[in-house]
Design a protein around this motif. Sequence first.
Motif, PDB file in Angstrom:
ATOM      1  N   TYR A 108     -14.202  35.544 -35.317  1.00  0.00           N
ATOM      2  CA  TYR A 108     -13.864  34.150 -35.601  1.00  0.00           C
ATOM      3  C   TYR A 108     -15.030  33.266 -35.150  1.00  0.00           C
ATOM      4  O   TYR A 108     -15.409  33.280 -33.988  1.00  0.00           O
ATOM      5  CB  TYR A 108     -12.592  33.750 -34.867  1.00  0.00           C
ATOM      6  CG  TYR A 108     -11.773  32.684 -35.564  1.00  0.00           C
ATOM      7  CD1 TYR A 108     -10.546  32.988 -36.133  1.00  0.00           C
ATOM      8  CD2 TYR A 108     -12.226  31.376 -35.650  1.00  0.00           C
ATOM      9  CE1 TYR A 108      -9.781  32.019 -36.765  1.00  0.00           C
ATOM     10  CE2 TYR A 108     -11.484  30.408 -36.286  1.00  0.00           C
ATOM     11  CZ  TYR A 108     -10.256  30.721 -36.846  1.00  0.00           C
ATOM     12  OH  TYR A 108      -9.521  29.761 -37.475  1.00  0.00           O
ATOM     13  N   GLN A 167      -9.151  26.324 -39.497  1.00  0.00           N
ATOM     14  CA  GLN A 167      -8.543  27.562 -39.962  1.00  0.00           C
ATOM     15  C   GLN A 167      -8.163  27.411 -41.425  1.00  0.00           C
ATOM     16  O   GLN A 167      -8.204  26.316 -41.972  1.00  0.00           O
ATOM     17  CB  GLN A 167      -7.325  27.918 -39.117  1.00  0.00           C
ATOM     18  CG  GLN A 167      -6.273  26.827 -39.021  1.00  0.00           C
ATOM     19  CD  GLN A 167      -5.165  27.189 -38.044  1.00  0.00           C
ATOM     20  OE1 GLN A 167      -4.948  28.345 -37.723  1.00  0.00           O
ATOM     21  NE2 GLN A 167      -4.445  26.176 -37.567  1.00  0.00           N
ATOM     22  N   LEU A 217      -6.203  37.206 -37.374  1.00  0.00           N
ATOM     23  CA  LEU A 217      -6.687  37.221 -38.745  1.00  0.00           C
ATOM     24  C   LEU A 217      -5.657  37.910 -39.607  1.00  0.00           C
ATOM     25  O   LEU A 217      -5.301  39.046 -39.345  1.00  0.00           O
ATOM     26  CB  LEU A 217      -8.013  37.979 -38.834  1.00  0.00           C
ATOM     27  CG  LEU A 217      -8.563  38.140 -40.256  1.00  0.00           C
ATOM     28  CD1 LEU A 217      -9.123  36.809 -40.728  1.00  0.00           C
ATOM     29  CD2 LEU A 217      -9.625  39.206 -40.296  1.00  0.00           C
ATOM     30  N   PHE A 236      -7.699  32.890 -41.892  1.00  0.00           N
ATOM     31  CA  PHE A 236      -8.080  32.718 -40.495  1.00  0.00           C
ATOM     32  C   PHE A 236      -7.050  31.822 -39.806  1.00  0.00           C
ATOM     33  O   PHE A 236      -6.840  30.677 -40.211  1.00  0.00           O
ATOM     34  CB  PHE A 236      -9.459  32.056 -40.385  1.00  0.00           C
ATOM     35  CG  PHE A 236     -10.606  32.902 -40.876  1.00  0.00           C
ATOM     36  CD1 PHE A 236     -11.354  33.662 -39.993  1.00  0.00           C
ATOM     37  CD2 PHE A 236     -10.940  32.931 -42.218  1.00  0.00           C
ATOM     38  CE1 PHE A 236     -12.414  34.436 -40.437  1.00  0.00           C
ATOM     39  CE2 PHE A 236     -12.000  33.698 -42.680  1.00  0.00           C
ATOM     40  CZ  PHE A 236     -12.749  34.459 -41.786  1.00  0.00           C
TER      41      PHE A 236
END
Length: 249
Positions: free
Chosen positions: A53, A63, A6, A126
Amino acid sequence: MKNFVLIILGLVLSINVFAQNDKENVFVIVEDMPVYPGGEEALRNDIATLVKYPVVAKENGIQGKVYVSFVVNKEGKIEGAKIARGVDPSLDKEALRVMNALDKTWKPGKQKGVAVKVSYTVPINFALDKEAAKEEKTSHGEGVNQVFFIVEDMPEFPGGDEALRKHIADSLDYPEIARKNGIAGKVYVSFVIEKDGSVGDAKIARGVDPSLDKEALRVIKNLPLWKPGKQRGEPVRVQYTVPINFALN
């Protein structure tokens, strides 16, 4: 070992340009900005610690960068967290959960010595693995042309973030054509702080209207020299994204 990384970029500087005073008295620029306990680095670390996540996003290879806006109220608490720019429902939901889970009390912002509500926008990126994160950090070219998002010594605007916010706010002129037509919205401008501290490669990451986009670009392109960012002691190119919110009442 977690198979995702992250990346939390530095707090995005939200600049509101109002034609009139905001009825709800939520400020973006104040004389004394809110301060998270331990500063921005502590905020990034706390967010990274809380994030999980989402499994569905991981399994489907989803992502991206989620922009979360929120208000630091007069008591130093976060309220009204919402997605300013989302990626996927699962990532958006997790980003919101984390922001609402931060339980530390900020030093509230003040205007003329009085505590006020202040708006912030935080981008949370992300990425599914370390290699992907490394790719993203230097995704704009190779060698001398590499552009970083996070470096050991981040670039600094003369006088700091508050001075940058004030400089942008003082330099902006609400386009008359946009004012007459009731056009408002948030313009995201991305740019690179070059090795010599100059601003380069300014462009609209997310626009609203040609007149607002043009004015936002004009101001960013004319920013004075910064203290350049450094990686391992060497000056490097570093990218920033600034959302500038044009609002009319």
